[in-house]
Scaffold this motif. Structure first.
Motif, PDB file in Angstrom:
ATOM      1  N   GLY A   1      33.621  33.222  24.150  1.00 26.07           N
ATOM      2  CA  GLY A   1      34.840  34.149  23.750  1.00 26.07           C
ATOM      3  C   GLY A   1      36.329  33.615  24.124  1.00 26.07           C
ATOM      4  N   CYS A   2      36.298  32.414  24.417  1.00 24.97           N
ATOM      5  CA  CYS A   2      37.718  31.833  24.711  1.00 24.97           C
ATOM      6  C   CYS A   2      38.059  30.985  23.808  1.00 24.97           C
ATOM      7  N   SER A   3      39.426  30.880  23.820  1.00 28.10           N
ATOM      8  CA  SER A   3      40.317  29.970  23.006  1.00 28.10           C
ATOM      9  C   SER A   3      40.583  28.805  23.555  1.00 28.10           C
ATOM     10  N   PRO A   4      41.364  27.775  22.901  1.00 27.77           N
ATOM     11  CA  PRO A   4      42.081  26.706  23.673  1.00 27.77           C
ATOM     12  C   PRO A   4      43.019  27.227  24.243  1.00 27.77           C
ATOM     13  N   ALA A   5      43.884  28.299  24.159  1.00 20.28           N
ATOM     14  CA  ALA A   5      44.770  28.713  24.791  1.00 20.28           C
ATOM     15  C   ALA A   5      44.628  29.459  26.246  1.00 20.28           C
ATOM     16  N   ASP A   6      43.159  29.779  26.200  1.00 20.08           N
ATOM     17  CA  ASP A   6      42.484  30.188  27.542  1.00 20.08           C
ATOM     18  C   ASP A   6      42.005  29.165  28.507  1.00 20.08           C
ATOM     19  N   VAL A   7      42.519  27.974  28.160  1.00 17.50           N
ATOM     20  CA  VAL A   7      42.178  26.552  29.081  1.00 17.50           C
ATOM     21  C   VAL A   7      43.089  26.103  29.449  1.00 17.50           C
ATOM     22  N   LEU A   8      43.113  25.612  30.878  1.00 19.38           N
ATOM     23  CA  LEU A   8      43.932  24.866  31.642  1.00 19.38           C
ATOM     24  C   LEU A   8      43.122  23.714  32.107  1.00 19.38           C
ATOM     25  N   VAL A   9      43.446  22.284  31.944  1.00 20.22           N
ATOM     26  CA  VAL A   9      42.716  21.519  32.496  1.00 20.22           C
ATOM     27  C   VAL A   9      43.484  20.836  33.780  1.00 20.22           C
TER      28      VAL A   9
ATOM     29  N   GLY B   1      38.291  46.150  39.792  1.00 22.58           N
ATOM     30  CA  GLY B   1      39.558  45.536  39.809  1.00 22.58           C
ATOM     31  C   GLY B   1      39.651  44.213  40.536  1.00 22.58           C
ATOM     32  N   ILE B   2      38.400  43.712  40.744  1.00 25.39           N
ATOM     33  CA  ILE B   2      38.416  42.460  41.382  1.00 25.39           C
ATOM     34  C   ILE B   2      38.017  41.203  40.570  1.00 25.39           C
ATOM     35  N   ARG B   3      38.855  40.028  40.785  1.00 25.56           N
ATOM     36  CA  ARG B   3      38.544  38.895  39.972  1.00 25.56           C
ATOM     37  C   ARG B   3      37.413  38.082  40.430  1.00 25.56           C
ATOM     38  N   LEU B   4      36.488  37.866  39.321  1.00 28.22           N
ATOM     39  CA  LEU B   4      35.353  37.047  39.699  1.00 28.22           C
ATOM     40  C   LEU B   4      35.883  35.468  39.179  1.00 28.22           C
TER      41      LEU B   4
ATOM     42  N   PRO C   1      25.399  33.369  30.993  1.00 24.29           N
ATOM     43  CA  PRO C   1      26.684  33.446  30.138  1.00 24.29           C
ATOM     44  C   PRO C   1      27.707  33.102  31.202  1.00 24.29           C
ATOM     45  N   GLN C   2      28.664  32.648  30.544  1.00 23.95           N
ATOM     46  CA  GLN C   2      29.768  31.999  31.537  1.00 23.95           C
ATOM     47  C   GLN C   2      31.027  33.258  31.647  1.00 23.95           C
ATOM     48  N   ALA C   3      31.377  33.317  33.097  1.00 23.79           N
ATOM     49  CA  ALA C   3      32.031  34.669  33.240  1.00 23.79           C
ATOM     50  C   ALA C   3      33.192  34.953  32.628  1.00 23.79           C
ATOM     51  N   ALA C   4      34.031  33.821  32.211  1.00 27.17           N
ATOM     52  CA  ALA C   4      35.288  34.013  31.476  1.00 27.17           C
ATOM     53  C   ALA C   4      34.977  34.627  29.890  1.00 27.17           C
ATOM     54  N   ASP C   5      33.674  34.221  29.517  1.00 25.01           N
ATOM     55  CA  ASP C   5      32.966  35.219  28.240  1.00 25.01           C
ATOM     56  C   ASP C   5      32.792  36.515  28.668  1.00 25.01           C
ATOM     57  N   LEU C   6      32.287  36.846  29.620  1.00 24.87           N
ATOM     58  CA  LEU C   6      31.895  38.172  29.962  1.00 24.87           C
ATOM     59  C   LEU C   6      32.870  39.145  30.668  1.00 24.87           C
ATOM     60  N   SER C   7      34.141  38.572  31.123  1.00 21.88           N
ATOM     61  CA  SER C   7      34.981  39.598  31.619  1.00 21.88           C
ATOM     62  C   SER C   7      36.687  38.863  31.251  1.00 21.88           C
ATOM     63  N   PRO C   8      37.573  39.706  30.748  1.00 20.90           N
ATOM     64  CA  PRO C   8      38.559  39.275  30.505  1.00 20.90           C
ATOM     65  C   PRO C   8      39.763  38.797  31.779  1.00 20.90           C
ATOM     66  N   THR C   9      39.362  39.127  32.906  1.00 20.19           N
ATOM     67  CA  THR C   9      39.778  38.716  33.942  1.00 20.19           C
ATOM     68  C   THR C   9      39.352  37.532  34.679  1.00 20.19           C
ATOM     69  N   ALA C  10      37.770  37.302  34.396  1.00 19.51           N
ATOM     70  CA  ALA C  10      37.184  36.310  35.378  1.00 19.51           C
ATOM     71  C   ALA C  10      37.918  34.994  35.081  1.00 19.51           C
TER      72      ALA C  10
ATOM     73  N   ARG D   1      40.821  34.238  30.413  1.00 21.55           N
ATOM     74  CA  ARG D   1      41.618  34.984  29.396  1.00 21.55           C
ATOM     75  C   ARG D   1      42.872  35.594  29.821  1.00 21.55           C
ATOM     76  N   ASP D   2      43.066  35.679  31.120  1.00 23.90           N
ATOM     77  CA  ASP D   2      44.249  36.308  31.422  1.00 23.90           C
ATOM     78  C   ASP D   2      45.338  35.156  31.878  1.00 23.90           C
ATOM     79  N   HIS D   3      46.356  34.986  30.878  1.00 19.94           N
ATOM     80  CA  HIS D   3      47.193  34.109  30.653  1.00 19.94           C
ATOM     81  C   HIS D   3      48.240  33.994  31.714  1.00 19.94           C
TER      82      HIS D   3
END
Length: 383
Positions: free
Chosen positions: A77-85, A186-189, A207-216, A239-241
């Motif tokens: 559920g993540c795109s390249p824009a959702d990734v920081l190296v 409303g807690i960030r995982l 499943p990876q947390a970032a796929d399951l939650s828009p804020t994880a 996914r929280d840019h």
């Protein structure tokens, strides 16, 4: 920001003394590595030509487009824009855990853990609580204990599965319930997932947390399940840019960017990730019978259980002198390196003091196990 002095990083202090001095590194936390030649062979002719002609200039702070796309393909559920190296997982943890915790806020972390997960937010001024995994029940994550630890000002719940050092993985129902609990409150995982992908039983692959939650925020790295720590490539997927943008601005003060050769090699490895993970699962599967047979021969001294995932385990030592003296004598007398329980001690929760970490991901542990066994039969009296 970090406002208090950071304590010694116990694991790295111990490794600085013994990692390259010991004859047998039997506590390695990474899977068997590849050479550059072997890794390039997994790529295409174009990849090899690109590597030969690669300029050694600066790279993008966010990470190159090819690398971020390759990382994003490991998520559903993540795109390249959702990734920081980042430069490894430690830099990712360093910034994520202090910036998202904030002074005066509350953080919950599971114990045992990778030390930075609790010391970084504490040094940044957060109030940190620990939830101890249940050693008597296979290092089970008690969701009720997590729920009881939450407060109105809780900003983060930070977990590490497959767990270092225990190899524990919660069941799918508990994992999804944890994600839902954090989302509802409303807690960030913040999920350290660096060992994910080499579980021998596919049912243990979460499943990876970032796929399951828009804020994880999911943290991962090339070091552990891919066995490529020398690349120093890690990342945060979220996914929280707004979070990623804040992390990126602070990254300017540490690594700034990654090495170009490392980015290209990491992208090649990610594209061949299924093969690499299968290879590393095969190494673990081949090692487990040897390790299990060793501990079965010495059942009077050790309690052993197979990890659910990852490539480390946390057996119990039952000798009278205690695990700290045992590990010290083992490395000094036989050159076999293990990590005693004190490396994973936490100020937040009193975990077991009679355990040690053993690694399962490196090829050919037989010489190390033979030296270990010889030590058990010939060791000198404890000082």
């Amino acid at each position: 920001m970090i406002a208090a002095p950071l304590p010694d990083f116990r694991l790295e202090r111990y490794f600085s003394r013994w990692e390259f001095a010991a004859t047998h590194h039997l506590t390695a936390s990474d899977a068997e590595t590849l050479t550059i030649r072997e890794l390039l062979a997994l790529g295409t002719d174009a990849d090899r030509a690109e590597f030969d002609e690669l300029g050694l200039g600066y790279t993008e702070t966010w990470g190159g487009a090819r690398l971020r796309a390759a990382i994003a393909r490991t998520y559903s559920g993540c795109s390249p824009a959702d990734v920081l190296v980042f430069a490894g997982a430690e830099e990712a943890i360093f910034w994520t855990m202090q910036l998202l915790a904030e002074p005066g806020r509350h953080v919950v972390v599971t114990v045992p853990n990778y030390q930075a997960m609790e010391t970084i937010p504490r040094a940044a001024g957060a109030d940190v609580s620990g939830v101890l995994l249940d050693a008597a029940d296979g290092w089970r994550l008690d969701l009720d204990a997590v729920r009881a630890a939450l407060r109105p000002d809780t900003a983060i719940v930070a977990v590490n599965f497959p767990n270092n050092p225990t190899g524990a993985v919660p069941d799918q129902q508990t994992w999804r319930a944890l994600v839902e609990l954090c989302t509802e409150r409303g807690i960030r995982l913040v999920s350290d997932e660096v060992y994910r992908g080499i579980e021998l039983d596919p049912a243990h692959t979460l499943p990876q947390a970032a796929d399951l939650s828009p804020t994880a925020a999911s943290i991962n790295v090339m070091s552990k399940s891919y066995g490529l720590p020398g690349l120093r490539i890690g990342w945060v997927a979220c996914r929280d840019h707004a979070v990623l943008e804040r992390l990126e601005r602070h990254k300017h003060y540490t690594s700034i960017c990654s090495a170009g050769p490392s980015e290209l090699l990491a992208a090649i490895a990610l594209d061949a990730g299924a093969w690499i993970h299968e290879r590393n699962r095969g190494i673990i599967a081949a090692n487990l019978p040897l390790v299990e047979a060793f501990f079965a021969r010495h059942a009077d001294l050790f309690d052993w259980s197979q990890p659910d995932g990852g490539c480390v385990a946390f057996p119990r030592y039952r000798g009278a002198e205690g695990v700290e003296a045992f590990c010290r004598d083992l490395v000094e007398q036989a050159g076999v390196l293990l990590l005693p329980a004190s490396i994973y001690a936490s100020d937040l929760a009193a975990g077991p003091v009679d355990r040690f970490r053993i690694g399962l991901g490196r090829r050919d542990p037989a010489p190390a196990l033979a030296a270990f066994e010889q030590f058990l039969t010939t060791r000198r009296p404890v000082r």
